[in-house]
Write an enzyme that holds these catalytic residues in place. Sequence first.
Site, mmCIF file in Angstrom:
data_model
loop_
_atom_site.group_PDB
_atom_site.id
_atom_site.type_symbol
_atom_site.label_atom_id
_atom_site.label_comp_id
_atom_site.label_asym_id
_atom_site.label_seq_id
_atom_site.Cartn_x
_atom_site.Cartn_y
_atom_site.Cartn_z
ATOM 1 N N ASP A 84 -4.536 -0.391 13.802
ATOM 2 C CA ASP A 84 -3.664 -1.130 12.901
ATOM 3 C C ASP A 84 -2.191 -1.078 13.308
ATOM 4 O O ASP A 84 -1.703 -0.053 13.782
ATOM 5 C CB ASP A 84 -3.826 -0.547 11.487
ATOM 6 C CG ASP A 84 -3.233 -1.430 10.408
ATOM 7 O OD1 ASP A 84 -3.315 -2.665 10.530
ATOM 8 O OD2 ASP A 84 -2.694 -0.884 9.425
ATOM 9 N N HIS A 85 -1.493 -2.197 13.104
ATOM 10 C CA HIS A 85 -0.043 -2.302 13.334
ATOM 11 C C HIS A 85 0.359 -1.772 14.713
ATOM 12 O O HIS A 85 1.260 -0.939 14.847
ATOM 13 C CB HIS A 85 0.727 -1.587 12.231
ATOM 14 C CG HIS A 85 0.875 -2.415 10.990
ATOM 15 N ND1 HIS A 85 1.705 -3.510 10.909
ATOM 16 C CD2 HIS A 85 0.273 -2.310 9.779
ATOM 17 C CE1 HIS A 85 1.609 -4.044 9.712
ATOM 18 N NE2 HIS A 85 0.737 -3.350 9.009
ATOM 19 N N HIS A 191 4.749 -3.003 2.047
ATOM 20 C CA HIS A 191 4.139 -1.769 2.523
ATOM 21 C C HIS A 191 4.712 -0.546 1.806
ATOM 22 O O HIS A 191 5.883 -0.527 1.427
ATOM 23 C CB HIS A 191 4.398 -1.586 4.024
ATOM 24 C CG HIS A 191 3.658 -2.544 4.901
ATOM 25 N ND1 HIS A 191 4.272 -3.593 5.533
ATOM 26 C CD2 HIS A 191 2.350 -2.608 5.251
ATOM 27 C CE1 HIS A 191 3.381 -4.254 6.253
ATOM 28 N NE2 HIS A 191 2.204 -3.687 6.090
ATOM 29 N N HIS A 219 -1.681 -7.212 3.405
ATOM 30 C CA HIS A 219 -1.125 -5.885 3.667
ATOM 31 C C HIS A 219 -0.323 -5.438 2.446
ATOM 32 O O HIS A 219 0.030 -6.240 1.595
ATOM 33 C CB HIS A 219 -0.202 -5.930 4.883
ATOM 34 C CG HIS A 219 -0.922 -6.118 6.188
ATOM 35 N ND1 HIS A 219 -0.316 -5.881 7.405
ATOM 36 C CD2 HIS A 219 -2.184 -6.511 6.474
ATOM 37 C CE1 HIS A 219 -1.173 -6.123 8.382
ATOM 38 N NE2 HIS A 219 -2.312 -6.519 7.838
ATOM 39 N N SER A 222 -1.444 -1.496 -1.879
ATOM 40 C CA SER A 222 -1.330 -0.386 -2.825
ATOM 41 C C SER A 222 -0.374 -0.699 -3.968
ATOM 42 O O SER A 222 -0.507 -0.139 -5.055
ATOM 43 C CB SER A 222 -0.857 0.881 -2.097
ATOM 44 O OG SER A 222 -1.836 1.315 -1.165
ATOM 45 N N ASN A 241 -5.881 -4.434 3.018
ATOM 46 C CA ASN A 241 -5.479 -3.158 3.603
ATOM 47 C C ASN A 241 -4.912 -2.223 2.543
ATOM 48 O O ASN A 241 -4.063 -2.631 1.740
ATOM 49 C CB ASN A 241 -4.409 -3.382 4.669
ATOM 50 C CG ASN A 241 -4.951 -4.032 5.919
ATOM 51 O OD1 ASN A 241 -6.070 -4.543 5.943
ATOM 52 N ND2 ASN A 241 -4.153 -4.006 6.973
ATOM 53 N N THR A 244 -1.211 3.652 1.182
ATOM 54 C CA THR A 244 -0.419 4.519 0.304
ATOM 55 C C THR A 244 -1.206 4.983 -0.914
ATOM 56 O O THR A 244 -1.047 6.121 -1.368
ATOM 57 C CB THR A 244 0.861 3.782 -0.133
ATOM 58 O OG1 THR A 244 1.622 3.441 1.041
ATOM 59 C CG2 THR A 244 1.718 4.646 -1.036
#
Length: 301
Positions: A84-85, A191, A219, A222, A241, A244
């Site tokens: 990821d990322h 994020h 993304h 959370s 995704n 957190t």
Amino acid sequence: MPLAATGELVTRAAATHSAVAAFNIITLEHVEAVIAGAESADAPVVLQVSENAVKFRYGRLLPLARAAAVAADRARVPVALHLDHVQSDDLLRQAQGAGFSSVMYDAARLPYAENLAATRAAVDWAHTQGLWIEAELGSIGGKPGQGGRERAAGPPLDAHAPGARTDPVEARSFVAGTGVDALAVAIGSVHAMTTRTAALDHDLLKRLSAAVPVPLVLHGSSGVPDEGLVAAVGGGIAKVNVGTALNMAMTGAIRDFLAAHPEAVDSREYLSVGREAMAREVARLIGVLTRPGEPRSANPA
């Protein structure tokens, strides 16, 4: 069971108007918790290792990747591994042969033309290795240096600032120009949020779903309330995704345990509590993502 392929899980989810949950892992406890939660929910799941997690593990990808692959092989539900990322081309090339079936190549910090060119090169290489590739367009926020097409460096662009959101016309052109298999879109999530107050732009999501012929990814999930996640899946999101939220569950449970047991020194005692808290959150979130919502609009042929 044998490792699943991320692309197959996401494609199947998109075809059934649902979403597959993808959880970022940092420790072996994360791995075990995600699999336990997915087994409890009887649902497939994606284990994600981010470039930041690799940096935390002294820059070594294989120890965590190997552990995740072994755990996945013994799971009772399909489990896929996703890198990821990734901004480093060197790390991108380590995905092949390490158990990963997919990579999120992150050039979203670059201006649009540079993002497209870098992503195109990554896709060209990855597809020769059988890797499924996700990219990002727009500024989801929460990560230094992200600036979408307008900014190449500096502090994170606010998710609600002009130019932060993914433009449907540009997204369609980006997908055509890069050949990516999935696209992470900026629709208001951020994020690393520790409060669940993100307000998604569901009208924009519907337009993106209609314009873009590949699965869409959310993304920063959370920070999105449950009902927002349900609506996002109904609006076209096929991969969600989460990172957190797991760390908050783990940290909160460990903090409470140590406050109640100040004499504790055996890490197994508090790590098991943190692992159980993460597993419960995984099962809960999978339940949210599989909750019936508004039917999405079909993508044009």
